[in-house]
Design a protein around this motif. Structure first.
Motif, mmCIF file in Angstrom:
data_model
loop_
_atom_site.group_PDB
_atom_site.id
_atom_site.type_symbol
_atom_site.label_atom_id
_atom_site.label_comp_id
_atom_site.label_asym_id
_atom_site.label_seq_id
_atom_site.Cartn_x
_atom_site.Cartn_y
_atom_site.Cartn_z
ATOM 1 N N ARG A 138 0.833 -1.199 0.000
ATOM 2 C CA ARG A 138 0.000 0.000 0.000
ATOM 3 C C ARG A 138 0.872 1.254 0.000
ATOM 4 N NH1 ARG A 138 -3.228 -2.166 5.163
ATOM 5 N NH2 ARG A 138 -1.040 -2.265 5.732
ATOM 6 N N HIS A 139 0.329 2.306 -0.612
ATOM 7 C CA HIS A 139 1.082 3.555 -0.705
ATOM 8 C C HIS A 139 1.253 4.185 0.677
ATOM 9 C CE1 HIS A 139 2.591 7.252 -2.428
ATOM 10 N NE2 HIS A 139 1.743 7.932 -1.657
ATOM 11 N N VAL A 140 2.457 4.673 0.935
ATOM 12 C CA VAL A 140 2.756 5.333 2.205
ATOM 13 C C VAL A 140 3.331 6.712 1.911
ATOM 14 C CG1 VAL A 140 4.191 5.293 4.276
ATOM 15 C CG2 VAL A 140 3.154 3.186 3.444
ATOM 16 N N ASP A 141 2.798 7.712 2.555
ATOM 17 C CA ASP A 141 3.307 9.071 2.422
ATOM 18 C C ASP A 141 4.398 9.275 3.460
ATOM 19 O OD1 ASP A 141 3.810 11.714 2.101
ATOM 20 O OD2 ASP A 141 1.777 12.413 2.486
ATOM 21 N N VAL A 142 5.661 9.339 3.014
ATOM 22 C CA VAL A 142 6.766 9.427 3.964
ATOM 23 C C VAL A 142 6.761 10.745 4.734
ATOM 24 C CG1 VAL A 142 8.316 7.830 2.807
ATOM 25 C CG2 VAL A 142 8.246 10.211 2.097
ATOM 26 N N SER A 143 6.060 11.737 4.205
ATOM 27 C CA SER A 143 6.010 13.011 4.914
ATOM 28 C C SER A 143 5.239 12.909 6.225
ATOM 29 C CB SER A 143 5.374 14.088 4.026
ATOM 30 O OG SER A 143 4.024 13.761 3.733
ATOM 31 N N THR A 144 4.492 11.795 6.395
ATOM 32 C CA THR A 144 3.735 11.607 7.638
ATOM 33 C C THR A 144 4.549 10.877 8.704
ATOM 34 O OG1 THR A 144 2.816 9.489 6.886
ATOM 35 C CG2 THR A 144 1.595 11.486 6.315
ATOM 36 N N LEU A 145 5.748 10.397 8.355
ATOM 37 C CA LEU A 145 6.563 9.651 9.309
ATOM 38 C C LEU A 145 7.289 10.606 10.247
ATOM 39 C CD1 LEU A 145 8.157 6.995 6.919
ATOM 40 C CD2 LEU A 145 6.071 6.789 8.288
ATOM 41 N N ASN A 146 7.515 10.132 11.466
ATOM 42 C CA ASN A 146 8.270 10.947 12.410
ATOM 43 C C ASN A 146 9.763 10.815 12.123
ATOM 44 O OD1 ASN A 146 9.267 8.564 13.702
ATOM 45 N ND2 ASN A 146 7.417 8.466 14.954
ATOM 46 N N TRP A 147 10.576 11.579 12.869
ATOM 47 C CA TRP A 147 12.019 11.623 12.618
ATOM 48 C C TRP A 147 12.677 10.260 12.784
ATOM 49 C CZ3 TRP A 147 15.249 14.796 10.302
ATOM 50 C CH2 TRP A 147 16.622 14.660 10.535
ATOM 51 N N GLU A 148 12.295 9.522 13.809
ATOM 52 C CA GLU A 148 12.881 8.209 14.050
ATOM 53 C C GLU A 148 12.552 7.248 12.913
ATOM 54 O OE1 GLU A 148 12.827 4.587 17.386
ATOM 55 O OE2 GLU A 148 11.681 6.428 17.723
ATOM 56 N N GLN A 149 11.310 7.265 12.447
ATOM 57 C CA GLN A 149 10.928 6.395 11.344
ATOM 58 C C GLN A 149 11.660 6.756 10.060
ATOM 59 O OE1 GLN A 149 6.685 7.115 11.643
ATOM 60 N NE2 GLN A 149 6.328 5.034 12.388
ATOM 61 N N LEU A 150 11.825 8.049 9.815
ATOM 62 C CA LEU A 150 12.567 8.480 8.635
ATOM 63 C C LEU A 150 14.008 7.980 8.670
ATOM 64 C CD1 LEU A 150 11.340 12.152 8.148
ATOM 65 C CD2 LEU A 150 10.984 10.255 6.560
ATOM 66 N N ASN A 151 14.610 8.048 9.849
ATOM 67 C CA ASN A 151 15.985 7.562 9.987
ATOM 68 C C ASN A 151 16.068 6.056 9.758
ATOM 69 O OD1 ASN A 151 17.151 10.035 10.495
ATOM 70 N ND2 ASN A 151 16.942 9.887 12.715
ATOM 71 N N GLN A 152 15.047 5.337 10.223
ATOM 72 C CA GLN A 152 15.026 3.888 10.010
ATOM 73 C C GLN A 152 14.893 3.553 8.526
ATOM 74 O OE1 GLN A 152 11.813 2.598 12.506
ATOM 75 N NE2 GLN A 152 13.031 2.588 14.372
ATOM 76 N N VAL A 153 14.017 4.275 7.838
ATOM 77 C CA VAL A 153 13.857 4.061 6.399
ATOM 78 C C VAL A 153 15.154 4.420 5.663
ATOM 79 C CG1 VAL A 153 12.628 4.792 4.326
ATOM 80 C CG2 VAL A 153 11.375 4.421 6.445
ATOM 81 N N HIS A 154 15.777 5.509 6.070
ATOM 82 C CA HIS A 154 17.039 5.941 5.467
ATOM 83 C C HIS A 154 18.106 4.859 5.609
ATOM 84 C CE1 HIS A 154 20.927 8.126 5.403
ATOM 85 N NE2 HIS A 154 20.345 8.826 4.446
ATOM 86 N N GLN A 155 18.228 4.303 6.803
ATOM 87 C CA GLN A 155 19.219 3.257 7.050
ATOM 88 C C GLN A 155 18.892 1.994 6.251
ATOM 89 O OE1 GLN A 155 22.112 3.385 8.822
ATOM 90 N NE2 GLN A 155 22.470 1.331 8.009
ATOM 91 N N SER A 156 17.602 1.652 6.196
ATOM 92 C CA SER A 156 17.186 0.468 5.445
ATOM 93 C C SER A 156 17.499 0.612 3.962
ATOM 94 C CB SER A 156 15.681 0.238 5.641
ATOM 95 O OG SER A 156 15.235 -0.861 4.872
ATOM 96 N N LEU A 157 17.242 1.795 3.419
ATOM 97 C CA LEU A 157 17.528 2.030 2.007
ATOM 98 C C LEU A 157 19.019 1.985 1.717
ATOM 99 C CD1 LEU A 157 14.969 4.853 1.177
ATOM 100 C CD2 LEU A 157 15.052 2.594 0.137
#
Length: 199
Positions: free
Chosen positions: A45-64
């Motif tokens: 499902r589509h996810v709008d990354v602008s809705t993620l908090n700072w910690e989640q963004l960092n986790q996605v960044h590390q995963s990528l």
């Protein structure tokens, strides 16, 4: 199993010498947050990354970053594999009557060679699986290599597309992280500005 076609010595008459198989991209472990990329969650499902908090963004960044590193290695391995198969194909082009009985150097490893003589110019032995060898005539061996090259180049294109998409996703996440950081700095500066006006 990747193979390199090589004229063989008088010891074994003919061969296609094996080389290291290309690495395969491994599926990454589940992300600590419910998304696999910045645009889709684990259910697709589509996810709008602008809705993620700072910690989640960092986790996605590390995963990528981890994904990109692994896919880049896989992409490089595929390119090497294609090059080796093409080298094998080129070697087969030199196994002919005009080179029969000529002295050659036979590679035992990537850096160790022994002298030999090209005896059989009609057939070669092809490793088609893990330690599984089949005798093929030169035209059949060339066709085998051609199929392998076509398959690897198709896979190379697919992996290249995945890598490009992951890099695009990383750019999006970086942009949002920078925006969040700027917003935090402005929020910290605002109270100071208000105090200065009050005084």
């Amino acid at each position: 199993q990747l193979l390199q076609a090589l004229p063989h010595s008088h010891h074994h008459h003919r061969t296609l010498a094996p080389i290291t198989p290309h690495p395969r991209h491994r599926k990454k472990e589940t992300s600590p947050i419910p998304m696999s990329t910045p645009t889709n969650d684990s259910a697709g499902r589509h996810v709008d990354v602008s809705t993620l908090n700072w910690e989640q963004l960092n986790q996605v960044h590390q995963s990528l970053q981890t994904d990109i590193q692994g896919i880049t290695q896989s992409y490089g391995g595929l390119r090497v594999a294609v090059g080796r198969f093409k080298s094998s194909e080129d070697c087969l082009n030199h196994i002919d009557n005009k080179n029969k009985d000529k002295e050659i150097l036979v590679p035992l490893t990537s850096s160790l060679y022994i002298p030999g003589k090209l005896m059989d110019v009609k057939k070669v032995i092809v490793e088609v699986g893990d330690k599984f060898f089949v005798e093929k005539e030169i035209p059949a061996a060339k066709e085998f290599l051609k199929r392998k090259i076509v398959g690897l180049e198709k896979r190379l294109e697919q992996v290249g597309g995945i890598l490009s998409k992951k890099n695009q996703d990383l750019q999006v996440v970086n942009m949002i992280r920078q925006q969040r950081a700027q917003e935090a700095l402005r929020a910290q500066a605002l109270p100071k500005s208000r105090r200065a006006v009050t005084e």
